[in-house]
Design a protein around this motif. Structure first.
Motif, short mmCIF file in Angstrom:
data_model
loop_
_atom_site.label_atom_id
_atom_site.label_comp_id
_atom_site.label_asym_id
_atom_site.label_seq_id
_atom_site.Cartn_x
_atom_site.Cartn_y
_atom_site.Cartn_z
N LEU A 1 -8.71 8.60 2.62
CA LEU A 1 -7.83 9.65 2.12
C LEU A 1 -6.96 10.11 3.28
CD1 LEU A 1 -7.07 11.51 -0.29
CD2 LEU A 1 -8.64 13.19 0.71
N THR B 1 -8.19 0.25 2.09
CA THR B 1 -7.12 0.80 1.25
C THR B 1 -6.85 2.21 1.74
OG1 THR B 1 -8.01 -0.43 -0.64
CG2 THR B 1 -6.36 1.27 -1.11
N LEU C 1 -4.95 5.91 0.87
CA LEU C 1 -4.35 6.78 -0.14
C LEU C 1 -3.56 7.87 0.57
CD1 LEU C 1 -7.44 7.31 -2.50
CD2 LEU C 1 -5.99 5.29 -2.23
N ILE D 1 -6.15 11.03 -7.95
CA ILE D 1 -6.52 10.57 -6.60
C ILE D 1 -7.90 9.93 -6.64
CG2 ILE D 1 -6.92 11.24 -4.21
CD1 ILE D 1 -5.09 13.68 -4.76
N VAL E 1 -7.88 6.48 -8.38
CA VAL E 1 -7.36 5.44 -7.51
C VAL E 1 -8.41 5.06 -6.46
CG1 VAL E 1 -5.59 4.84 -5.82
CG2 VAL E 1 -4.96 6.07 -7.90
N ALA E 2 -9.08 6.07 -5.90
CA ALA E 2 -10.10 5.80 -4.90
C ALA E 2 -11.22 4.94 -5.47
CB ALA E 2 -10.67 7.12 -4.37
N TYR F 1 -1.31 3.37 -0.97
CA TYR F 1 -0.85 3.98 -2.22
C TYR F 1 -0.30 5.39 -1.96
CZ TYR F 1 -3.26 0.25 -4.78
OH TYR F 1 -3.67 -0.97 -5.28
N LEU G 1 0.80 8.64 -3.47
CA LEU G 1 0.41 9.23 -4.75
C LEU G 1 1.15 10.54 -5.01
CD1 LEU G 1 -3.45 8.69 -4.43
CD2 LEU G 1 -1.74 7.14 -5.41
N GLY H 1 2.39 5.02 -6.59
CA GLY H 1 1.04 4.61 -6.23
C GLY H 1 0.04 4.64 -7.37
#
Length: 290
Positions: free
Chosen positions: A100, A134, A136, A176, A179-180, A194, A196, A264
């Protein structure tokens, strides 16, 4: 829906997933969604089921034991401890990291050094980890109005902020978290960053209008200068350095740098982000402003 809107990710079967900040805004939602999928989850925080303290590295190893993937929510402040944690995580067998971060981290001048430096350090550590990663980058959370820093003002009927007429594409923490979770349990998200946002940009006054329509609670937006806002925080007992960081963090709303919409959520999930009217309706139903 066009072909480009359709996700082609396939679900994998992760081992135990460690969720840092497991009692926080996004963390507890990630925990809940993973458990709905039948994934073994370890919710870590200073007050959670799994003790974890960024300031006490002795808690890191036990939290990571037997873990295959981690949702990383780092602390504020630089230098960031995230690089040391990532190194230990990879050494103990973690094969997937979902970080994050924050909107604007990759844009020079978007965030002040105090706000942006720890995010940049964390992103660099994840990128160079050698495992699947990944990142975010969400903008301002809608939940700041329902369970965060703006809640008291909304409930009191007056929210004073140094955001002028600026606007932001506030993003729902539910998006959020979704997506996580996709990045934690599905293939196809490796190396993705991504960005967002929500589906439309709103000023703080317009957000308060959405809340009023959903909850019948009318709060007035009162614009104040950044210096007055900072002084008000300090008068409430907020340390001067923290008050300065909070004030600086409002600037992307004031200047509408948070207004542009990003893709995203759609890229990760194959659907548009949740609208703020839906957020306000659900938060009102849950008693956020009762």
């Amino acid at each position: 829906m066009t072909h480009s809107d359709i996700t082609t990710s396939t679900t994998t079967t992760p081992g135990t997933v460690l969720v840092l900040g497991g009692t926080g805004k996004t963390g507890r939602r990630v925990v809940a969604l993973l458990r709905e999928r039948g994934v073994e989850v370890r919710a870590a925080s200073r007050s959670g089921d799994t003790p974890f303290d960024w300031g006490d590295p002795a808690t890191w190893g036990p939290a990571l034991s037997g873990v295959s993937a981690v949702y990383v929510v780092g602390p504020e402040g630089s230098p960031s401890p995230t690089p040391g944690f990532v190194e230990l995580a990879v050494a103990t067998g973690v094969r997937r990291l979902v970080l994050l971060s924050a909107r604007g981290t990759g844009t020079p001048g978007y965030l002040t050094d105090a706000v942006g430096a720890p995010h940049r350090e964390s992103e660099a550590a994840v990128r160079s980890s050698g495992v699947v990663w990944t990142i975010l980058r969400p903008g301002w959370f809608a939940q700041n109005f329902s369970e965060g820093v703006f809640l008291d003002g909304v409930r009191a009927g007056e929210l004073s902020l140094p955001t002028g007429d600026g606007s932001a594409a506030f993003v729902d923490a539910d998006d959020i978290a979704a997506v996580a979770v996709a990045a934690l349990v599905e293939d196809g998200h490796d190396g993705e960053v991504y960005e967002l946002s929500g589906p439309r940009a709103l000023s703080v006054a317009e957000m308060l209008d959405e809340i009023a329509k959903a909850a019948g609670v009318r709060a007035a937006y009162v614009p104040v200068t950044p210096s007055a806002y900072r002084a008000g925080l300090e008068a409430q007992g907020v340390p001067a350095e923290e008050a300065a960081v909070w004030t600086e963090a409002m600037d992307p709303i004031l200047t509408s740098r948070e207004a542009p919409l990003t893709d995203g959520v759609r890229r990760a999930l194959g659907r548009p982000p949740r609208d703020m009217a839906d957020f306000a309706r659900d938060a009102a139903a849950a008693g956020a402003w009762a």
